[in-house]
Enzyme design. Structure first.
Site, short mmCIF file in Angstrom:
data_model
loop_
_atom_site.label_atom_id
_atom_site.label_comp_id
_atom_site.label_asym_id
_atom_site.label_seq_id
_atom_site.Cartn_x
_atom_site.Cartn_y
_atom_site.Cartn_z
N GLU A 49 -93.91 -16.67 97.60
CA GLU A 49 -92.82 -16.51 98.57
C GLU A 49 -91.60 -16.05 97.81
O GLU A 49 -91.12 -16.73 96.91
CB GLU A 49 -92.52 -17.84 99.25
CG GLU A 49 -93.38 -18.10 100.45
CD GLU A 49 -92.93 -19.35 101.20
OE1 GLU A 49 -91.85 -19.89 100.90
OE2 GLU A 49 -93.68 -19.77 102.08
N ASP A 60 -81.11 -24.05 104.49
CA ASP A 60 -81.41 -24.43 103.11
C ASP A 60 -80.51 -25.54 102.59
O ASP A 60 -79.32 -25.61 102.93
CB ASP A 60 -81.28 -23.21 102.20
CG ASP A 60 -82.48 -22.29 102.34
OD1 ASP A 60 -83.59 -22.76 102.04
OD2 ASP A 60 -82.30 -21.15 102.78
N TYR A 174 -96.90 -21.81 108.64
CA TYR A 174 -96.06 -22.59 107.74
C TYR A 174 -95.57 -23.81 108.51
O TYR A 174 -94.78 -23.69 109.44
CB TYR A 174 -94.88 -21.74 107.27
CG TYR A 174 -94.03 -22.34 106.16
CD1 TYR A 174 -93.40 -23.57 106.32
CD2 TYR A 174 -93.82 -21.64 104.96
CE1 TYR A 174 -92.61 -24.11 105.31
CE2 TYR A 174 -93.03 -22.18 103.95
CZ TYR A 174 -92.42 -23.41 104.13
OH TYR A 174 -91.63 -23.93 103.13
#
Lengths: 268, 397
Positions: A49, A60, A174
């Site tokens: 990734e 994040d 994911y």
């Protein structure tokens, strides 16, 4: 069969589970990122990734925020990330998935991005801030260029949503291990397992689990119920601490994560 | 024409929901809750009661005689949102959302703030209902708006400084979103402007539309007719959409004033419809944003913390493209001059944000006939800005 499909097929045939490392492209610099990716490929990464730096990474945690910031301070742009992917592709067949926020892609144009990404040998795209109902246009452009739009699912996703997401999912799914931003945590939550079990009802695709995975023990936990484990912040943190020896630091860390990388090919 | 977004929260091509998957469920929950109370008489009655007896609504529509005379043109009325409890229009939205949060059973409230007015209003309604309150604020804004930081803490809120990026409103929103995505089960995100993912732009607009509804009735009472022009400043766009919305179907000219900052170069201003602004996705919504050629969000500048933001509410983006509202800008110098002008002519010290609207009104009023009517939204009072303006005056002599 594209590279992602082929890789997961190999894993399945070998009765093995997958390891998916994440690195931010251009941190500490593009040349080091290339070497780190090649090292990860050597050590047996199943998919890499590659993070596209963005000025406002709202999904994040602090580690990847800082990493993204360093890359931007180096002037790294989306075209640079695609060049990096192309350089990697000349030397490795390990699948590459770009991990990005939508705005840089939208700015380049979905059509132009999809073509450039295909030409660079990229295999898929994961968008942190695009949910299925907003994904139709980009998903179509990617599919036309044989790229997979990787879908994310979260513990808060209802079964109704999981079913809808599964219908358009490609490559692998994911699964976000917990509510929250990227970053390390103590142990893999029970939520992650429950989510994977729920998602299995709706898809045959491999399921990778990410967010908060940083130790060998956590990877083994994930492998008990999912097809692959994603390790991001823990690797990025090695690069942050050892910017001048990023390749060695990441190599040593990843070898310590999983016994199988110490003696390539052995079963776990 | 009700100017309602479609089911996905789009006005034309702007709006929508660009968020991590984790936030879809809480946003769906919020949407369902909002639509179930939007027309609920008990909810609306409780809100009306608080707006009246707690915040002091209706706010006056005041004819600014000396300002009008000094400019020698249009008759200027000020919608006195500065007279709300806590000193700005932000409380209108906070009271609405806190009632919603209570009905949803949420005990922990988080918010972002730029100038601190939304943070103060959020801290206030949390104190009113005894709820835990965390406010995210960029450290640059904390420096500019020290007094509001103290007020929030006095009201029992925890103010968390945000040190990332430009350390302003945009970064505070990022941090609030990170908190929300981590604490979705317990936490209500009380977003302060007509921004963010659906349903926030719609919900905030609805709660702020009380401004325009009152102003419409009041101007008819004063003048027996609708105004010719409305002027309001536009940061995220909540006070302006609140004033404009009830007039959208009328033949009324509407002007949104963005922050022109210190120049026209990218990075020197916060005017999304000016140089450097184009369609993009930021913080949950598709709108006009200030970005570079590679889609990175650029730095913004304005003397006013509340207008210092790289994106604008999606409904404004649509009103811009359909030419229903004109978007212009006032720069730092003009805003500071208007801050002084209104203080001296009317004895009203406006917030630096509202001063941008006053500045543009002062620019165009002299060109308008003496029987034309203009309403300027005085979104907040300037007490919070006095220290900063004092500092700037010292700098410039």
């Amino acid at each position: 069969m594209n590279r992602i499909e082929r890789q997961f097929k190999l894993l399945r045939e070998g009765r093995r589970k997958g390891f998916i490392p994440f690195v931010t492209a251009g941190d500490p610099d593009l040349a080091s990122s290339l070497e780190v990716c090649l090292k990860l490929a050597d050590l047996g990464a199943d998919v890499i990734e590659l993070g596209v730096p963005f000025s406002d990474p709202m999904a994040d945690g602090p580690t990847i925020q800082r990493s993204s910031q360093r890359a931007l301070e180096n002037g790294v742009t989306l075209p640079d990330v695609l060049h990096l992917a192309a350089d990697f592709r000349r030397r490795s067949e390990v699948p590459v998935v770009l991990f990005s926020y939508f705005n840089p892609i939208m700015r380049m144009g979905c059509d132009r991005f999809a073509k450039s990404a295909r030409d660079a040998g990229v295999d898929g795209l994961l968008l942190t801030d695009v949910i299925d109902s907003e994904a139709a246009a980009i998903s179509r452009k990617l599919a036309q260029n044989d790229l997979d739009l990787i879908s994310l699912v979260a513990p808060t996703s209802t079964n109704e949503r999981l079913s809808a997401i599964a219908k358009n999912a490609r490559g692998f799914v994911y699964a976000v291990s917990r509510a929250g931003v990227t970053g390390t945590q103590g142990r893999v939550s029970d939520e992650a397992k429950k989510l994977v079990v729920r998602m299995r009802e709706f898809t045959e695709l491999p399921i990778a689990v990410g967010f908060g995975i940083s130790t060998a023990e956590q990877i083994r936990d994930v492998w008990r119920f999912a097809d692959a484990a994603v390790v991001g912040s823990a690797i990025v943190s090695q690069i942050e601490r050892h910017p001048n020896e990023a390749v060695d630091a990441v190599g040593q860390f990843v070898r310590g994560l999983l016994p199988r990388f110490a003696n390539q090919g052995a079963e776990t | 024409m009700n100017h309602e977004p479609n089911e996905q929260g789009y006005w034309g091509e702007y709006g929508g929901r660009f968020v991590p998957e984790t936030l879809v469920a809480p946003l769906d929950e919020l949407t369902t809750a909002y639509f179930s109370y939007r027309d609920d008489p008990a909810f609306q009655a409780e809100l009306s009661d608080l707006l009246k007896n707690y915040s002091g609504r209706p706010t006056p529509l005041y004819f600014a005689r000396r300002l009008t005379e000094s400019l020698g043109g249009a008759r200027i009325y000020l919608k006195r949102e500065d007279l709300n409890h806590t000193g700005a229009h932000k409380i209108n939205n906070c009271l609405g959302q806190i009632l919603l949060a209570r009905r949803m059973g949420k005990k922990r409230i988080i918010a972002e703030t730029g100038a601190g007015q939304h943070g103060v209003a959020t801290a206030t309604v949390c104190a009113l209902f005894g709820l835990e309150c965390v406010v995210y604020m960029g450290t640059e804004d904390m420096r500019r708006q020290e007094l509001n930081v103290f007020r929030m803490r006095l009201l029992g809120a925890e103010v968390r400084g945000v040190d990332s990026g430009s350390r302003t409103l945009k970064d505070a929103i990022n941090e609030a979103l990170r908190d929300w995505v981590t604490n979705v089960d317990t936490t209500y995100y009380l977003l302060g402007s007509a921004l963010g993912p659906h349903p926030y732009p719609l919900m905030v607009r609805d709660f702020q539309s009380v401004i325009g509804r009152e102003a419409r009735e009041q101007i008819i009472e004063h003048e027996g007719r609708l105004p010719d022009t409305l002027v309001a400043c536009v940061g995220g766009g909540s006070n302006s959409i609140g004033l404009f919305h009830p007039f959208l179907n009328d033949e009324v000219r509407m002007i949104g004033v963005e922050a022109g900052g210190r120049g026209k170069e990218v990075g020197d201003h916060a005017a999304r419809f000016m140089n450097g602004g184009s369609t993009g996705v930021l913080q949950g919504t598709r709108s006009y944003i200030l970005q570079d050629e590679h889609g990175q969000i650029v730095a913004t500048h304005s003397v006013s913390a509340g207008l210092d933001y790289a994106s604008i509410g999606p409904e404004h983006a649509d009103l811009h493209d359909t030419n229903r509202v004109e978007y212009v800008s006032s720069d730092d110098v003009e805003a500071l001059a208007a801050f002084k002008l209104l203080s001296e002519t009317e004895g009203i010290i406006p917030a630096l944000e509202s001063s941008h609207a006053v500045a543009y009104a002062a620019r165009i009023a002299p060109e308008m006939t003496r029987d034309s009517i203009m309403i300027v939204n005085l979104s907040g009072r300037g007490d919070k800005d006095v220290n900063q303006v004092q500092g700037l005056s010292k700098m410039h002599g």
